[in-house]
Design a protein around this motif. Sequence first.
Motif, PDB file in Angstrom:
ATOM      1  N   ILE A   1       0.827  -1.206   0.000  1.00  0.00           N
ATOM      2  CA  ILE A   1       0.000   0.000   0.000  1.00  0.00           C
ATOM      3  C   ILE A   1       0.861   1.255   0.000  1.00  0.00           C
ATOM      4  O   ILE A   1       0.424   2.337  -0.435  1.00  0.00           O
ATOM      5  CB  ILE A   1      -0.958  -0.006   1.222  1.00  0.00           C
ATOM      6  N   LEU A   2       2.121   1.118   0.459  1.00  0.00           N
ATOM      7  CA  LEU A   2       3.031   2.271   0.446  1.00  0.00           C
ATOM      8  C   LEU A   2       3.287   2.763  -0.973  1.00  0.00           C
ATOM      9  O   LEU A   2       3.563   3.957  -1.180  1.00  0.00           O
ATOM     10  CB  LEU A   2       4.366   1.907   1.104  1.00  0.00           C
ATOM     11  N   LEU A   3       3.199   1.881  -1.948  1.00  0.00           N
ATOM     12  CA  LEU A   3       3.462   2.271  -3.327  1.00  0.00           C
ATOM     13  C   LEU A   3       2.454   3.311  -3.811  1.00  0.00           C
ATOM     14  O   LEU A   3       2.786   4.164  -4.646  1.00  0.00           O
ATOM     15  CB  LEU A   3       3.438   1.044  -4.238  1.00  0.00           C
ATOM     16  N   THR A   4       1.262   3.253  -3.304  1.00  0.00           N
ATOM     17  CA  THR A   4       0.234   4.209  -3.732  1.00  0.00           C
ATOM     18  C   THR A   4       0.500   5.613  -3.194  1.00  0.00           C
ATOM     19  O   THR A   4      -0.187   6.560  -3.568  1.00  0.00           O
ATOM     20  CB  THR A   4      -1.161   3.751  -3.277  1.00  0.00           C
ATOM     21  N   GLN A   5       1.501   5.743  -2.321  1.00  0.00           N
ATOM     22  CA  GLN A   5       1.837   7.057  -1.749  1.00  0.00           C
ATOM     23  C   GLN A   5       2.947   7.763  -2.525  1.00  0.00           C
ATOM     24  O   GLN A   5       3.348   8.871  -2.175  1.00  0.00           O
ATOM     25  CB  GLN A   5       2.232   6.889  -0.278  1.00  0.00           C
ATOM     26  N   PHE A   6       3.445   7.107  -3.585  1.00  0.00           N
ATOM     27  CA  PHE A   6       4.450   7.740  -4.441  1.00  0.00           C
ATOM     28  C   PHE A   6       3.733   8.592  -5.484  1.00  0.00           C
ATOM     29  O   PHE A   6       2.976   8.075  -6.312  1.00  0.00           O
ATOM     30  CB  PHE A   6       5.324   6.692  -5.131  1.00  0.00           C
ATOM     31  N   LEU A   7       3.972   9.870  -5.441  1.00  0.00           N
ATOM     32  CA  LEU A   7       3.314  10.798  -6.344  1.00  0.00           C
ATOM     33  C   LEU A   7       4.318  11.332  -7.366  1.00  0.00           C
ATOM     34  O   LEU A   7       5.532  11.328  -7.133  1.00  0.00           O
ATOM     35  CB  LEU A   7       2.700  11.954  -5.557  1.00  0.00           C
ATOM     36  N   ASN A   8       3.813  11.766  -8.492  1.00  0.00           N
ATOM     37  CA  ASN A   8       4.611  12.461  -9.520  1.00  0.00           C
ATOM     38  C   ASN A   8       5.680  11.583 -10.159  1.00  0.00           C
ATOM     39  O   ASN A   8       6.682  12.093 -10.671  1.00  0.00           O
ATOM     40  CB  ASN A   8       5.277  13.724  -8.935  1.00  0.00           C
ATOM     41  N   LEU A   9       5.473  10.270 -10.167  1.00  0.00           N
ATOM     42  CA  LEU A   9       6.429   9.395 -10.840  1.00  0.00           C
ATOM     43  C   LEU A   9       6.204   9.433 -12.348  1.00  0.00           C
ATOM     44  O   LEU A   9       5.074   9.378 -12.819  1.00  0.00           O
ATOM     45  CB  LEU A   9       6.286   7.960 -10.346  1.00  0.00           C
ATOM     46  N   SER A  10       7.302   9.502 -13.086  1.00  0.00           N
ATOM     47  CA  SER A  10       7.212   9.441 -14.548  1.00  0.00           C
ATOM     48  C   SER A  10       7.574   8.061 -15.077  1.00  0.00           C
ATOM     49  O   SER A  10       7.264   7.730 -16.224  1.00  0.00           O
ATOM     50  CB  SER A  10       8.135  10.489 -15.186  1.00  0.00           C
ATOM     51  N   LYS A  11       8.221   7.235 -14.235  1.00  0.00           N
ATOM     52  CA  LYS A  11       8.661   5.910 -14.668  1.00  0.00           C
ATOM     53  C   LYS A  11       8.489   4.910 -13.537  1.00  0.00           C
ATOM     54  O   LYS A  11       8.974   5.128 -12.430  1.00  0.00           O
ATOM     55  CB  LYS A  11      10.126   5.951 -15.118  1.00  0.00           C
ATOM     56  N   ILE A  12       7.801   3.808 -13.833  1.00  0.00           N
ATOM     57  CA  ILE A  12       7.613   2.722 -12.871  1.00  0.00           C
ATOM     58  C   ILE A  12       8.056   1.423 -13.530  1.00  0.00           C
ATOM     59  O   ILE A  12       7.620   1.099 -14.637  1.00  0.00           O
ATOM     60  CB  ILE A  12       6.146   2.604 -12.422  1.00  0.00           C
ATOM     61  N   SER A  13       8.934   0.678 -12.838  1.00  0.00           N
ATOM     62  CA  SER A  13       9.371  -0.634 -13.317  1.00  0.00           C
ATOM     63  C   SER A  13       9.187  -1.650 -12.198  1.00  0.00           C
ATOM     64  O   SER A  13       9.702  -1.456 -11.095  1.00  0.00           O
ATOM     65  CB  SER A  13      10.846  -0.602 -13.738  1.00  0.00           C
ATOM     66  N   LEU A  14       8.442  -2.703 -12.489  1.00  0.00           N
ATOM     67  CA  LEU A  14       8.191  -3.774 -11.526  1.00  0.00           C
ATOM     68  C   LEU A  14       8.812  -5.065 -12.023  1.00  0.00           C
ATOM     69  O   LEU A  14       8.566  -5.478 -13.158  1.00  0.00           O
ATOM     70  CB  LEU A  14       6.689  -3.984 -11.340  1.00  0.00           C
ATOM     71  N   ILE A  15       9.605  -5.712 -11.167  1.00  0.00           N
ATOM     72  CA  ILE A  15      10.239  -6.976 -11.525  1.00  0.00           C
ATOM     73  C   ILE A  15       9.662  -8.079 -10.647  1.00  0.00           C
ATOM     74  O   ILE A  15       9.687  -7.980  -9.417  1.00  0.00           O
ATOM     75  CB  ILE A  15      11.760  -6.886 -11.352  1.00  0.00           C
ATOM     76  N   MET A  16       9.128  -9.101 -11.263  1.00  0.00           N
ATOM     77  CA  MET A  16       8.543 -10.249 -10.567  1.00  0.00           C
ATOM     78  C   MET A  16       7.536  -9.824  -9.500  1.00  0.00           C
ATOM     79  O   MET A  16       7.664 -10.148  -8.323  1.00  0.00           O
ATOM     80  CB  MET A  16       9.660 -11.090  -9.928  1.00  0.00           C
ATOM     81  N   PRO A  17       6.504  -9.072  -9.869  1.00  0.00           N
ATOM     82  CA  PRO A  17       5.545  -8.588  -8.861  1.00  0.00           C
ATOM     83  C   PRO A  17       4.731  -9.722  -8.249  1.00  0.00           C
ATOM     84  O   PRO A  17       4.279 -10.633  -8.938  1.00  0.00           O
ATOM     85  CB  PRO A  17       4.658  -7.641  -9.666  1.00  0.00           C
ATOM     86  N   SER A  18       4.531  -9.637  -6.943  1.00  0.00           N
ATOM     87  CA  SER A  18       3.707 -10.617  -6.234  1.00  0.00           C
ATOM     88  C   SER A  18       2.235 -10.285  -6.429  1.00  0.00           C
ATOM     89  O   SER A  18       1.866  -9.212  -6.920  1.00  0.00           O
ATOM     90  CB  SER A  18       4.047 -10.586  -4.741  1.00  0.00           C
ATOM     91  N   ALA A  19       1.381 -11.214  -6.021  1.00  0.00           N
ATOM     92  CA  ALA A  19      -0.063 -10.991  -6.125  1.00  0.00           C
ATOM     93  C   ALA A  19      -0.486  -9.794  -5.283  1.00  0.00           C
ATOM     94  O   ALA A  19      -1.366  -9.022  -5.679  1.00  0.00           O
ATOM     95  CB  ALA A  19      -0.810 -12.251  -5.686  1.00  0.00           C
ATOM     96  N   ARG A  20       0.145  -9.604  -4.136  1.00  0.00           N
ATOM     97  CA  ARG A  20      -0.204  -8.473  -3.257  1.00  0.00           C
ATOM     98  C   ARG A  20       0.110  -7.142  -3.930  1.00  0.00           C
ATOM     99  O   ARG A  20      -0.647  -6.173  -3.809  1.00  0.00           O
ATOM    100  CB  ARG A  20       0.546  -8.584  -1.931  1.00  0.00           C
ATOM    101  N   VAL A  21       1.227  -7.081  -4.629  1.00  0.00           N
ATOM    102  CA  VAL A  21       1.594  -5.846  -5.324  1.00  0.00           C
ATOM    103  C   VAL A  21       0.641  -5.600  -6.493  1.00  0.00           C
ATOM    104  O   VAL A  21       0.170  -4.467  -6.710  1.00  0.00           O
ATOM    105  CB  VAL A  21       3.053  -5.917  -5.819  1.00  0.00           C
ATOM    106  N   LEU A  22       0.322  -6.645  -7.236  1.00  0.00           N
ATOM    107  CA  LEU A  22      -0.582  -6.476  -8.372  1.00  0.00           C
ATOM    108  C   LEU A  22      -1.999  -6.120  -7.926  1.00  0.00           C
ATOM    109  O   LEU A  22      -2.741  -5.467  -8.665  1.00  0.00           O
ATOM    110  CB  LEU A  22      -0.596  -7.744  -9.218  1.00  0.00           C
ATOM    111  N   ASP A  23      -2.375  -6.524  -6.732  1.00  0.00           N
ATOM    112  CA  ASP A  23      -3.703  -6.171  -6.215  1.00  0.00           C
ATOM    113  C   ASP A  23      -3.872  -4.670  -6.051  1.00  0.00           C
ATOM    114  O   ASP A  23      -4.949  -4.122  -6.301  1.00  0.00           O
ATOM    115  CB  ASP A  23      -3.957  -6.864  -4.870  1.00  0.00           C
ATOM    116  N   ILE A  24      -2.806  -4.002  -5.621  1.00  0.00           N
ATOM    117  CA  ILE A  24      -2.913  -2.543  -5.410  1.00  0.00           C
ATOM    118  C   ILE A  24      -2.459  -1.752  -6.640  1.00  0.00           C
ATOM    119  O   ILE A  24      -2.573  -0.533  -6.676  1.00  0.00           O
ATOM    120  CB  ILE A  24      -2.097  -2.091  -4.174  1.00  0.00           C
ATOM    121  N   PHE A  25      -1.942  -2.482  -7.645  1.00  0.00           N
ATOM    122  CA  PHE A  25      -1.359  -1.797  -8.796  1.00  0.00           C
ATOM    123  C   PHE A  25      -2.339  -0.881  -9.530  1.00  0.00           C
ATOM    124  O   PHE A  25      -1.977   0.251  -9.882  1.00  0.00           O
ATOM    125  CB  PHE A  25      -0.751  -2.824  -9.757  1.00  0.00           C
ATOM    126  N   PRO A  26      -3.573  -1.305  -9.777  1.00  0.00           N
ATOM    127  CA  PRO A  26      -4.510  -0.387 -10.442  1.00  0.00           C
ATOM    128  C   PRO A  26      -4.723   0.917  -9.667  1.00  0.00           C
ATOM    129  O   PRO A  26      -4.806   1.991 -10.273  1.00  0.00           O
ATOM    130  CB  PRO A  26      -5.800  -1.203 -10.512  1.00  0.00           C
TER     131      PRO A  26
END
Length: 464
Positions: free
Chosen positions: A151-176
């Motif tokens: 859930i901490l990822l949703t607190q990153f603002l103003n990112l122009s580039k995001i790269s995810l390597i081997m994302p877990s189900a928990r990360v993909l759940d909050i990804f949208p």
Amino acid sequence: MSQFLELPLELLPVILDSVVKPQHISTLCLVNKSFKDFATPLLYRRVFIFAWHKEAKSKVAFLFRTLSGCPQLARHVQKLEIRDFPKALSAAGHLDLLQLCIKGIRNCVNLRSCTWTRDGSLHSAVLKSLRDCPQLQELEINGNSNQYDPILLTQFLNLSKISLIMPSARVLDIFPSWISIAGATLRSLTIICKESTLVTDAFLEYLAPSLEGLEYLYIIGCPKVTHHGIGAVASANKNGLIGTSLEGLSQAFDVSVLKDRCFRTNAFRRLRAITLAIHDQTPLVDWARNVDELLSSAPLELFSVYSTATSVRIPIPDDFWKSMVSKHNLRLKRFSIHRMQISFDALQVICSQCTLLEQLFVVVEQRELDVTARLFALAKNLRTLHVNFPLVTNESALSPSILVQSAFSIVSICSPTLTCIGCNTRVWQVKRTVHQDESGEKYTVPTLAPQESPDIHERFLVVR
């Protein structure tokens, strides 16, 4: 010495900026105070630790001890790359290192880009420190969330580039949710998996409305993604993608359907770079025709393709290469063709007609090197060349000495613009020394030297 001391200081940044090895920049800091003042920001502008560095894990502690204890140095850091991290530590040792990381990152007040990819090493406390970096725009992380709260990822603002390597189900759940927050500024999205079934067409279709401003899309190792998911993201884009990589996707991926959808929305009207992977069972004639048509209206500059098969397979038809060159020859700067051979005719067309060609990566037979070297020489602006030899039963044929001889035989007749040459897993920098003959005429002699650039060479990035 007096002439050296009279060098205008404003020229120093221009001169020093051409130095790439950290060891050399560190030495420049010792010349005098002026050099130190200009070289120190360069030395710390980008700090990185790769897994193959000697004692890499120990260097993590040294690095963050410096960044935490010397704020005046940490403020120079703009790009931080942590690609290795010690995990076999006692609880107390891990806590001490974590505290150094937190303080060190907080001191990096000008940090713009962070890469933290060691599996299982990213901690919630590190993410919180990165979140609070006011200038952070690029984030590349490992998706194993055992040590951090996604859930901490949703607190990153103003990112122009995001790269995810081997994302877990928990990360993909909050990804949208994360993408809906970052979508306004997001320009580059990378998802790299191994064989994940979690990233699907439906997942990408759900993200598509939040990716209207995306310029770069890289989807790799997601066998449940087809033309439907990629088409949804490309078609929802307002300005058109500039670069994309579609690798390790579903064998049901239909380029023809993607082509029709992209034509309707003119989705590739700005596309300058594309990387494609071909499954072993893909019918090459149909694939070649559809890809050629898909890219026909794109202002293409960089084209990369490779086979997912472990050995060199049947080549793509010559007509494909000739058609690609006829459409894009005035812009193309790079051709990368791996695990697939091309004919002499196709190689001649590429090297002779792509007048801006700077980078070429191809598979050639070693016994045919004399012929292919003469074809490489037709590329008058070539800067980087890498040749891969198909596997042979005679290991001595690919010994280090043979590879050096092969590289030198190519360099000796290629354009003097060539600065980097590679054969299989070996890469050299091409240097030229000036000599003078008996009549006073000057000429240059090429030599092979170790690579100075600390970056991962392109040869090892093309094939996933």
